[in-house]
Design a protein around this motif. Structure first.
Motif, PDB file in Angstrom:
ATOM      1  N   SER A 198      12.870 -26.690  48.825  1.00 20.24           N
ATOM      2  CA  SER A 198      12.516 -25.864  49.985  1.00 20.24           C
ATOM      3  C   SER A 198      11.493 -26.539  50.888  1.00 20.24           C
ATOM      4  O   SER A 198      11.362 -26.181  52.064  1.00 20.24           O
ATOM      5  CB  SER A 198      11.978 -24.513  49.516  1.00 20.24           C
ATOM      6  N   ARG A 199      10.765 -27.517  50.359  1.00 23.45           N
ATOM      7  CA  ARG A 199       9.799 -28.245  51.183  1.00 23.45           C
ATOM      8  C   ARG A 199      10.464 -29.287  52.072  1.00 23.45           C
ATOM      9  O   ARG A 199       9.808 -29.924  52.893  1.00 23.45           O
ATOM     10  CB  ARG A 199       8.759 -28.916  50.285  1.00 23.45           C
ATOM     11  N   ASP A 200      11.780 -29.485  51.894  1.00 22.68           N
ATOM     12  CA  ASP A 200      12.518 -30.470  52.676  1.00 22.68           C
ATOM     13  C   ASP A 200      12.925 -29.825  54.001  1.00 22.68           C
ATOM     14  O   ASP A 200      13.991 -29.239  54.122  1.00 22.68           O
ATOM     15  CB  ASP A 200      13.752 -30.924  51.887  1.00 22.68           C
ATOM     16  N   ARG A 201      12.089 -29.942  55.014  1.00 26.33           N
ATOM     17  CA  ARG A 201      12.311 -29.227  56.268  1.00 26.33           C
ATOM     18  C   ARG A 201      12.723 -30.135  57.419  1.00 26.33           C
ATOM     19  O   ARG A 201      12.827 -29.687  58.556  1.00 26.33           O
ATOM     20  CB  ARG A 201      11.039 -28.464  56.661  1.00 26.33           C
ATOM     21  N   ASP A 202      12.916 -31.419  57.155  1.00 23.44           N
ATOM     22  CA  ASP A 202      13.225 -32.338  58.252  1.00 23.44           C
ATOM     23  C   ASP A 202      14.726 -32.369  58.541  1.00 23.44           C
ATOM     24  O   ASP A 202      15.199 -31.789  59.502  1.00 23.44           O
ATOM     25  CB  ASP A 202      12.711 -33.737  57.924  1.00 23.44           C
ATOM     26  N   ASP A 203      15.476 -33.079  57.697  1.00 19.78           N
ATOM     27  CA  ASP A 203      16.910 -33.202  57.954  1.00 19.78           C
ATOM     28  C   ASP A 203      17.752 -32.759  56.766  1.00 19.78           C
ATOM     29  O   ASP A 203      18.965 -32.952  56.760  1.00 19.78           O
ATOM     30  CB  ASP A 203      17.273 -34.645  58.315  1.00 19.78           C
ATOM     31  N   GLY A 204      17.126 -32.176  55.751  1.00 23.51           N
ATOM     32  CA  GLY A 204      17.890 -31.647  54.625  1.00 23.51           C
ATOM     33  C   GLY A 204      18.366 -32.682  53.637  1.00 23.51           C
ATOM     34  O   GLY A 204      19.226 -32.384  52.805  1.00 23.51           O
ATOM     35  N   ASN A 205      17.840 -33.903  53.689  1.00 26.85           N
ATOM     36  CA  ASN A 205      18.317 -34.948  52.800  1.00 26.85           C
ATOM     37  C   ASN A 205      18.071 -34.626  51.332  1.00 26.85           C
ATOM     38  O   ASN A 205      18.888 -34.936  50.471  1.00 26.85           O
ATOM     39  CB  ASN A 205      17.660 -36.282  53.147  1.00 26.85           C
ATOM     40  N   ARG A 206      16.936 -34.017  51.052  1.00 22.74           N
ATOM     41  CA  ARG A 206      16.604 -33.735  49.660  1.00 22.74           C
ATOM     42  C   ARG A 206      17.577 -32.709  49.061  1.00 22.74           C
ATOM     43  O   ARG A 206      17.996 -32.846  47.908  1.00 22.74           O
ATOM     44  CB  ARG A 206      15.165 -33.231  49.548  1.00 22.74           C
ATOM     45  N   ALA A 207      17.929 -31.689  49.837  1.00 20.23           N
ATOM     46  CA  ALA A 207      18.886 -30.697  49.353  1.00 20.23           C
ATOM     47  C   ALA A 207      20.254 -31.328  49.134  1.00 20.23           C
ATOM     48  O   ALA A 207      20.932 -31.052  48.137  1.00 20.23           O
ATOM     49  CB  ALA A 207      18.985 -29.539  50.347  1.00 20.23           C
ATOM     50  N   GLU A 208      20.672 -32.179  50.061  1.00 18.85           N
ATOM     51  CA  GLU A 208      21.957 -32.856  49.913  1.00 18.85           C
ATOM     52  C   GLU A 208      21.940 -33.783  48.703  1.00 18.85           C
ATOM     53  O   GLU A 208      22.910 -33.853  47.944  1.00 18.85           O
ATOM     54  CB  GLU A 208      22.268 -33.658  51.180  1.00 18.85           C
ATOM     55  N   TYR A 209      20.846 -34.471  48.525  1.00 20.55           N
ATOM     56  CA  TYR A 209      20.663 -35.361  47.378  1.00 20.55           C
ATOM     57  C   TYR A 209      20.801 -34.572  46.073  1.00 20.55           C
ATOM     58  O   TYR A 209      21.485 -34.990  45.135  1.00 20.55           O
ATOM     59  CB  TYR A 209      19.288 -36.002  47.482  1.00 20.55           C
ATOM     60  N   PHE A 210      20.169 -33.413  46.014  1.00 17.15           N
ATOM     61  CA  PHE A 210      20.217 -32.570  44.824  1.00 17.15           C
ATOM     62  C   PHE A 210      21.630 -32.070  44.549  1.00 17.15           C
ATOM     63  O   PHE A 210      22.121 -32.111  43.415  1.00 17.15           O
ATOM     64  CB  PHE A 210      19.261 -31.389  44.987  1.00 17.15           C
ATOM     65  N   LEU A 211      22.296 -31.576  45.602  1.00 15.52           N
ATOM     66  CA  LEU A 211      23.624 -31.007  45.425  1.00 15.52           C
ATOM     67  C   LEU A 211      24.640 -32.056  44.973  1.00 15.52           C
ATOM     68  O   LEU A 211      25.419 -31.836  44.038  1.00 15.52           O
ATOM     69  CB  LEU A 211      24.089 -30.344  46.725  1.00 15.52           C
ATOM     70  N   ILE A 212      24.635 -33.200  45.643  1.00 10.18           N
ATOM     71  CA  ILE A 212      25.586 -34.251  45.291  1.00 10.18           C
ATOM     72  C   ILE A 212      25.319 -34.754  43.877  1.00 10.18           C
ATOM     73  O   ILE A 212      26.242 -34.874  43.054  1.00 10.18           O
ATOM     74  CB  ILE A 212      25.513 -35.417  46.297  1.00 10.18           C
ATOM     75  N   GLY A 213      24.054 -35.042  43.578  1.00 11.66           N
ATOM     76  CA  GLY A 213      23.722 -35.532  42.252  1.00 11.66           C
ATOM     77  C   GLY A 213      24.078 -34.548  41.163  1.00 11.66           C
ATOM     78  O   GLY A 213      24.633 -34.929  40.123  1.00 11.66           O
ATOM     79  N   SER A 214      23.785 -33.271  41.380  1.00  8.79           N
ATOM     80  CA  SER A 214      24.071 -32.253  40.372  1.00  8.79           C
ATOM     81  C   SER A 214      25.573 -32.085  40.163  1.00  8.79           C
ATOM     82  O   SER A 214      26.062 -32.036  39.024  1.00  8.79           O
ATOM     83  CB  SER A 214      23.451 -30.915  40.774  1.00  8.79           C
ATOM     84  N   LEU A 215      26.324 -32.011  41.257  1.00  8.81           N
ATOM     85  CA  LEU A 215      27.767 -31.819  41.138  1.00  8.81           C
ATOM     86  C   LEU A 215      28.436 -32.991  40.433  1.00  8.81           C
ATOM     87  O   LEU A 215      29.292 -32.810  39.565  1.00  8.81           O
ATOM     88  CB  LEU A 215      28.380 -31.605  42.523  1.00  8.81           C
ATOM     89  N   VAL A 216      28.047 -34.205  40.804  1.00  8.89           N
ATOM     90  CA  VAL A 216      28.631 -35.383  40.156  1.00  8.89           C
ATOM     91  C   VAL A 216      28.259 -35.415  38.672  1.00  8.89           C
ATOM     92  O   VAL A 216      29.093 -35.729  37.811  1.00  8.89           O
ATOM     93  CB  VAL A 216      28.161 -36.671  40.861  1.00  8.89           C
ATOM     94  N   SER A 217      27.013 -35.067  38.372  1.00 10.35           N
ATOM     95  CA  SER A 217      26.573 -35.050  36.980  1.00 10.35           C
ATOM     96  C   SER A 217      27.360 -34.021  36.173  1.00 10.35           C
ATOM     97  O   SER A 217      27.805 -34.295  35.054  1.00 10.35           O
ATOM     98  CB  SER A 217      25.076 -34.740  36.925  1.00 10.35           C
ATOM     99  N   TRP A 218      27.543 -32.829  36.726  1.00  8.56           N
ATOM    100  CA  TRP A 218      28.289 -31.780  36.024  1.00  8.56           C
ATOM    101  C   TRP A 218      29.757 -32.170  35.847  1.00  8.56           C
ATOM    102  O   TRP A 218      30.324 -31.959  34.769  1.00  8.56           O
ATOM    103  CB  TRP A 218      28.198 -30.471  36.804  1.00  8.56           C
ATOM    104  N   VAL A 219      30.356 -32.721  36.883  1.00 10.96           N
ATOM    105  CA  VAL A 219      31.764 -33.115  36.789  1.00 10.96           C
ATOM    106  C   VAL A 219      31.947 -34.194  35.721  1.00 10.96           C
ATOM    107  O   VAL A 219      32.920 -34.177  34.962  1.00 10.96           O
ATOM    108  CB  VAL A 219      32.281 -33.602  38.156  1.00 10.96           C
ATOM    109  N   THR A 220      31.005 -35.127  35.654  1.00 12.42           N
ATOM    110  CA  THR A 220      31.084 -36.176  34.631  1.00 12.42           C
ATOM    111  C   THR A 220      31.036 -35.576  33.236  1.00 12.42           C
ATOM    112  O   THR A 220      31.820 -35.954  32.350  1.00 12.42           O
ATOM    113  CB  THR A 220      29.923 -37.171  34.807  1.00 12.42           C
ATOM    114  N   SER A 221      30.136 -34.630  33.015  1.00 18.80           N
ATOM    115  CA  SER A 221      30.029 -33.984  31.701  1.00 18.80           C
ATOM    116  C   SER A 221      31.272 -33.171  31.374  1.00 18.80           C
ATOM    117  O   SER A 221      31.778 -33.215  30.243  1.00 18.80           O
ATOM    118  CB  SER A 221      28.797 -33.078  31.662  1.00 18.80           C
ATOM    119  N   LEU A 222      31.766 -32.421  32.346  1.00 22.97           N
ATOM    120  CA  LEU A 222      32.966 -31.614  32.125  1.00 22.97           C
ATOM    121  C   LEU A 222      34.183 -32.488  31.843  1.00 22.97           C
ATOM    122  O   LEU A 222      35.024 -32.148  31.007  1.00 22.97           O
ATOM    123  CB  LEU A 222      33.221 -30.721  33.340  1.00 22.97           C
ATOM    124  N   ALA A 223      34.278 -33.621  32.541  1.00 23.92           N
ATOM    125  CA  ALA A 223      35.387 -34.542  32.298  1.00 23.92           C
ATOM    126  C   ALA A 223      35.329 -35.106  30.882  1.00 23.92           C
ATOM    127  O   ALA A 223      36.356 -35.224  30.205  1.00 23.92           O
ATOM    128  CB  ALA A 223      35.356 -35.675  33.324  1.00 23.92           C
TER     129      ALA A 223
END
Length: 235
Positions: A198-223
């Motif tokens: 929530s402190r990422d108020r500039d261009d949203g890079n931190r939120a995007e970083y979190f979402l992409i990293g989390s989704l890829v990590s979860w997909v890898t585990s599920l696979a």
């Protein structure tokens, strides 16, 4: 199935050794390769062990420890296809080798076969550090095809430790069919990370970083969990 387990074990061991050992790496890699080949011979899967060592060496070259992967996401995709093909082509064996016979003699009741055990171990080892490599490749690919320096990318505290633990939890809970607990774990991660994001108020890079990293990590585990489930059902 045994070939898929050895394949993931070799790749995962390469990344673990690169993370843990800073000196005399060549000697460490050579010892690990010999041990894997000896174990493969004991499992009556010598050819699969040699091929796994070769794939591990190729992975070490195309997915360097630092910097972008030389072929983008293709090494990850090809590794996944190879592991899946190994499970489809050879789901189970009648001759598990000397180590397989020992396993069958001492295992309690109707426990899993040695092939399934090796596949589970291979998945766990791969999810530890190689999972981080997969996430890093995906993030670099999304953030300009690897052109973005790692130091310039947004970071989340504890990511290198939280990621492996998260993947192991997702893998184990999925195989255990504990889907409610799995959903709670995934939701808890978002709640814990929310103040930092929530402190990422500039261009949203931190939120995007979190979402992409989390989704890829979860997909890898599920696979990985699906691969084990598929191997058990096919065997």
């Amino acid at each position: 199935m045994i070939a898929a387990g050895l394949l993931l074990l070799a790749v995962g061991a390469v990344d673990l050794l690169r993370q843990m050992i800073r000196t005399r790496r060549v000697l460490a890699f050579a010892i690990a390769a010999v041990l894997l080949i000896v174990a493969s011979a004991g499992l009556d899967a010598l050819v699969a062990g040699i091929l796994a060592v070769a794939v591990g060496a190729i992975w070490m070259w195309v997915v360097p420890e630092n910097g972008p992967a030389r072929a983008g996401l293709w090494p990850v995709a090809l590794l996944g296809l190879a592991a899946a093909a190994c499970v489809v082509v050879a789901p189970g064996r009648e001759r598990p080798g000397l180590l397989g016979q020992l396993w069958a003699s001492y295992r309690p009741g109707e426990a899993v076969s040695i092939d399934v055990a090796v596949l589970v171990i291979g998945c766990l080892v791969f999810l530890l550090e190689s999972g981080n490599a997969v996430v890093r490749i995906a993030l670099r690919s999304e953030m300009g095809g690897g052109a973005v320096d790692a130091d310039a990318a947004p970071t989340l505290k504890g990511g290198r430790l939280i990621g492996p633990l998260e993947r192991i939890l997702v893998f184990v809970l999925t195989l255990s069919a504990a889907y409610t607990l799995l959903a709670a774990v995934l939701a808890a991660k978002g709640i814990v990370r929310f103040p930092e994001i929530s402190r990422d108020r500039d261009d949203g890079n931190r939120a995007e970083y979190f979402l992409i990293g989390s989704l890829v990590s979860w997909v890898t585990s599920l696979a990985a969990a699906f691969l084990v489930w598929w191997g058990i059902r096919a065997g």
